[in-house]
Structures are given as structure tokens and as C-alpha cells.
Design a protein around this motif. Structure first.
Motif, short mmCIF file in Angstrom:
data_model
loop_
_atom_site.label_atom_id
_atom_site.label_comp_id
_atom_site.label_asym_id
_atom_site.label_seq_id
_atom_site.Cartn_x
_atom_site.Cartn_y
_atom_site.Cartn_z
N ASN A 119 9.06 0.80 9.75
CA ASN A 119 8.56 1.89 8.90
C ASN A 119 9.61 2.98 8.72
O ASN A 119 9.81 3.48 7.62
CB ASN A 119 7.30 2.52 9.52
N ALA A 120 10.26 3.33 9.82
CA ALA A 120 11.29 4.37 9.75
C ALA A 120 12.43 3.90 8.85
O ALA A 120 12.95 4.67 8.04
CB ALA A 120 11.80 4.71 11.15
N ILE A 143 12.33 1.92 6.35
CA ILE A 143 11.93 1.95 4.94
C ILE A 143 11.85 3.40 4.44
O ILE A 143 12.39 3.74 3.39
CB ILE A 143 10.57 1.23 4.75
N GLN A 144 11.21 4.28 5.22
CA GLN A 144 11.03 5.66 4.77
C GLN A 144 12.35 6.41 4.72
O GLN A 144 12.57 7.25 3.85
CB GLN A 144 10.03 6.39 5.68
N ASP A 158 15.17 4.89 4.33
CA ASP A 158 16.04 4.09 3.45
C ASP A 158 17.45 3.98 4.03
O ASP A 158 18.43 4.31 3.37
CB ASP A 158 16.08 4.71 2.05
N ASP A 202 20.94 2.29 5.85
CA ASP A 202 21.87 1.25 5.44
C ASP A 202 22.09 0.22 6.54
O ASP A 202 22.60 -0.87 6.29
CB ASP A 202 23.21 1.88 5.06
N GLY A 225 10.35 -7.33 3.01
CA GLY A 225 11.16 -7.43 1.80
C GLY A 225 12.48 -6.70 1.87
O GLY A 225 13.16 -6.54 0.86
N VAL A 226 12.86 -6.25 3.06
CA VAL A 226 14.17 -5.59 3.19
C VAL A 226 15.17 -6.64 3.68
O VAL A 226 15.12 -7.08 4.83
CB VAL A 226 14.13 -4.41 4.19
N ASP A 269 18.68 -6.48 2.72
CA ASP A 269 20.08 -6.08 2.63
C ASP A 269 20.48 -5.08 3.72
O ASP A 269 21.56 -4.52 3.68
CB ASP A 269 20.37 -5.49 1.24
N ARG A 313 24.74 -1.49 4.33
CA ARG A 313 24.29 -1.79 2.98
C ARG A 313 25.02 -1.00 1.90
O ARG A 313 25.43 -1.56 0.90
CB ARG A 313 22.79 -1.52 2.85
#
Lengths: 137, 320
Positions: free
Chosen positions: A50-51, A53-54, A56, A58, A83-84, A86, A130
Motif C-alpha cells: 500500500n505504501a 502504491i500511495q 509511488d 521507484d 499490477g506493479v 516496474d 524505475r
């Protein structure tokens, strides 16, 4: 004045309470100009994902000094399942050699064992995080 | 850098409250991705006017822990909240350790809470614009509350509070005597004052200093409809949090959008945000070392064939 700052999560997973390595590497990466989101201890794989994704980020760095490798594998599958694809995950700590091979086979990008230098880690992140790939694209 | 999807697509993604779309958009803001402006324009015009709470105070006052408790309280009421936590960048390396999230970890698995850390990155216009833009994105989503947290050191971080509807100023006991409380600056910007770590035996004294500072100025502004309360809290235990939350809600019920005070505030905010964008555009141009035109002008100023004012005119003219 580059705005392409590399953003990194540094965290422990599960009940691993050995924070020194994570705090030192956070500081090293900060001094290398990176933005470090320090999550601290008692993180579940779900909280880390969660962290990630929120915030974002690299790249994700997990400090592992408690042989809790199945939880690290859970982080990989949860992150990819969300779905992450990269954002690489790297591990640092006193990880046995055969476990390094296992973790890499399961999708950990790199493992930094004792003796790894700050520069090695910085250079690896700069080359593989990323944002770096996006810039090249 | 990947191209941004079109504004319509982004609006749809945000209204189905996708955390990922929101997070990626904030990254694009931080990285000044080309093509962002039209997206922000669409989002701004469709903005919901969510309640924005600013929280600031000196380092170590317990702001993040206080926010953590506020999140708990807000979630208990069944409401949702987004947090923008800003930590300073190193003036030397440009890097940062963003540690606010650490204090809010118990909410990391909660789908009614979105937490995003941002590094201040040190530019004057840059931070204002980045935070203003991030708030545009969050305001396009159905949050009951948005909390912006900054360290209250440096004009830059204090200034950011102008983007909030209400400002909670967090202090601790022993942070100075009545003369400190009377000093201009940070003490003037609070709408709600918090004395955190209130188990300390000096807490009541600090509360009294703040209260006398507030009441002393009251007669000068008789038209003011809001008088700043002083709230005692203890972030660690959650003591006083409900009181604080009630004061925040009370603020919004007194300072309704149609009151002259709130209208004036919102006008100030728009002006402040616009100035941030303007400054950012000019500074960005100035810091771009590949800009040969600027370099040539500086050469000319060095030999006194030109002057800084001439360069300013040039820059302003170039922006059309």
C-alpha cells in the motif's frame, strides 16, 4: 536542479526489529540525493505494498535480519498482484548464500549481503530503479 | 517519461477513487511532467471543495503522531481522509528521509486513508506549486478531510499553510515564555492552537501564555467571527484528540464558505497559489542552465552592458 529524484521505501517486514541497518542505509541514500520513505518496523507485506502504491516509489528496499524470507516473498507476490511490475525489490542483511539464490529466483532484484558498500547500493539503485528506466525510454 | 493520459480519463480514474491514479499524478506533479497543466485545469474546475486542514509546528512537537490520532478519530466516525505529509529536503544533497508515514503506520492497510509523503525540495515557488497542485488532485476525489502537514520551520513551510482552510498550530510545553508567544511569525498563523505532550507539568503555563496572546489582540479585530481555541493533547495516548476534532468541525461550522472571513481567505489562497505557479514558471526558466539566452544576458550584465532589471523585462516579455 534535477527533479527526477529517485524515491525509495526502506522497511523491515514482520517482526524483524533490527532497525540499525535500515536507518543507516536511509541516511546513506538521503546523502546520495534520494528521497527515502522510511516505514520502520512491524510492517505487513500488505502495508508495504500500500505504501509503495500511495508513495509511488521507484524501488523498495527490505532490511532483513530475522530470517523471515517467506514474508519477503509475500511482498513480491502482493506487489506484482496489484499490477506493479516496474518497481524492483531489493533486500539487504545477513542473508545466507543459498537463500540469496532462492530470493532472486522468486523475483528479488538484488540482495546486499554484509560487506556491501554504500556506493554499491547507491549505484545499483541509480541503475535499476524505475525512474531510471523511464528516463531512458 | 510516460505520457499522461488525457484529462477526462484521469478524472474518471480519480472519481472511482483509485489510489494509484492519484499517486502517479502527484509524482507527475513532483517531476513537472510535460502536459500536466491541462489535466490540473480540468481537475481544478471540477474540484469538490473538500475541507483542508493544515497542521504545522516545530520539529518533534508530535505533529505526525497527532495526525495519526486524528485519522483514527475520523475513521471511527466513518469518514475518509487524505494526508499530504511534507518533510524537508537536505539543502546539501537534495535528498530526504520522509518519516511522517512511520507515525501513521496503523492506517497503512485502511482503504479509507491515503497517505502521501512529499519532500520540500527547497525551491521557493516549487513547493507552493507542488503542494497546491497535489491538493487539486486530492480535491478531485471524494475525501471528507484533507490534512496537510509541514514542519513549521522556514518561511516556505509556514507559507504552505495558506493553502489550508484552517491551520492547527502544534506546540509543546517549555517552548518559551510570554515574550516568545508575543513574537511575530509562527504564532500568528494558527486558527487552533494545540499544546501537545500535555502531561508535562509546564503544559498549563504554555496554555496560559497562548491564551493571553490570543485575548490580548481580540479588541483590535472586533469583526472577527472566529477566536482561536487552545487545546491540550497527548498524541501518544490520544488524550484531547476528540476535543481537537470538535474544534476543527466547529471552525468549519462558524467559518462557512459564504462568510466574509472565509471568502477573503479563499481569495487569498487563490492569489497565493497563482503567485506560486508564476514564480515556479520563472524560476524554472532561470535554473535551466541550457538556456543560452539567459546565460548571454548574464554575461552582458557582468560587463555592465546590461543590468538585472533589463533581464527581468526580457523574462517577463518572453512569458507573453
Amino acid at each position: 536542479m534535477s527533479e527526477q529524484k529517485i524515491k525509495v521505501i526502506i522497511t523491515m517486514v514482520g517482526l524483524d526489529g533490527h532497525t540499525t541497518g535500515a536507518e543507516v542505509i536511509s541516511r546513506v541514500l538521503r546523502d546520495a540525493g534520494m528521497e527515502v520513505v522510511y516505514l520502520g518496523v512491524n510492517q505487513t507485506p500488505g502495508m508495504i505494498v500500500n505504501a509503495a502504491i500511495q508513495e509511488d516509489v521507484d524501488i523498495i528496499g527490505i532490511s532483513a535480519h530475522a530470517s523471515n524470507y517467506s514474508l519477503i516473498e509475500d511482498v513480491i507476490s502482493l506487489l506484482r498482484g496489484s499490477g506493479v511490475h516496474d518497481v524492483p525489490i531489493v533486500v539487504g542483511g545477513n542473508v545466507p548464500r543459498h537463500t540469496i539464490t532462492d530470493l532472486k529466483a522468486k523475483g528479488i532484484a538484488e540482495v546486499f549481503a554484509p560487506g556491501a558498500t554504500g556506493d554499491e547500493i547507491i549505484n545499483y539503485i541509480r541503475a535499476n530503479a524505475r525512474a531510471q528506466n523511464e528516463r531512458a525510454a | 517519461m510516460n505520457a499522461l493520459p488525457d484529462p477526462g480519463e484521469i478524472t474518471n480514474a480519480l472519481s472511482s477513487d483509485s489510489f494509484r491514479a492519484c499517486a502517479q499524478l502527484i509524482t507527475a506533479i513532483e517531476r513537472a511532467t510535460p502536459g500536466l497543466t491541462p489535466v490540473l485545469q480540468v481537475l481544478y474546475r471540477g474540484g469538490r471543495g473538500n475541507r483542508i486542514i493544515g497542521i504545522t509546528g516545530p520539529p518533534g512537537a508530535g505533529k505526525s503522531s497527532l495526525v495519526n490520532q486524528l485519522i483514527t478519530h475520523i475513521r471511527r466516525l466513518g469518514k475518509t481522509v487524505a494526508i499530504l505529509a511534507i518533510d524537508p529536503s537536505s539543502p546539501f544533497s537534495g535528498g530526504a528521509v520522509l518519516g511522517d508515514r512511520l507515525r501513521m503506520m496503523q492506517h497503512s492497510a485502511d482503504t479509507g486513508v491515503f497517505i502521501r509523503s512529499m519532500a520540500s525540495r527547497g525551491q521557493l515557488g516549487g513547493l507552493t506549486k507542488a503542494v497546491g497542485d497535489a491538493l487539486i488532485v486530492l480535491d478531485a476525489m471524494p475525501w471528507d478531510y484533507i490534512i496537510v502537514e509541514t514542519v513549521g520551520v522556514g518561511q516556505n513551510e509556514l507559507d504552505i499553510m495558506q493553502l489550508a482552510d484552517t491551520v492547527v498550530l502544534v506546540q509543546t510545553p517549555m517552548s518559551g515564555d510570554d515574550v516568545q508567544a508575543a513574537k511575530a511569525g509562527i504564532n500568528e498563523i494558527g486558527d487552533i492552537y494545540v499544546v501537545n505532550k500535555c502531561d508535562h507539568n509546564e503544559a498549563d503555563r504554555t496554555v496560559r501564555f497562548l491564551q493571553s496572546m490570543i485575548t490580548l489582540g481580540l479588541h483590535l479585530q472586533p469583526e472577527k467571527i472566529w477566536t482561536q481555541p487552545v487545546v491540550k493533547t497527548q498524541s501518544v495516548s490520544g488524550l484531547g484528540i476528540e476535543d481537537l476534532a470538535n474544534h476543527i468541525d466547529h471552525f468549519f461550522s462558524v467559518m462557512k464558505p459564504d462568510t466574509p472571513d472565509m471568502r477573503l481567505r479563499r481569495r487569498h489562497r487563490i492569489a497565493y497559489q497563482t503567485k506560486g505557479i508564476l514564480r515556479d514558471i520563472l524560476e524554472r526558466r532561470f535554473h535551466d542552465s541550457n538556456d543560452q539566452q539567459i546565460e548571454n544576458s548574464i554575461d552582458a550584465i557582468l560587463t555592465r552592458q546590461s543590468d538585472p532589471y533589463a533581464l527581468v523585462s526580457e523574462l517577463l516579455a518572453a512569458q507573453g
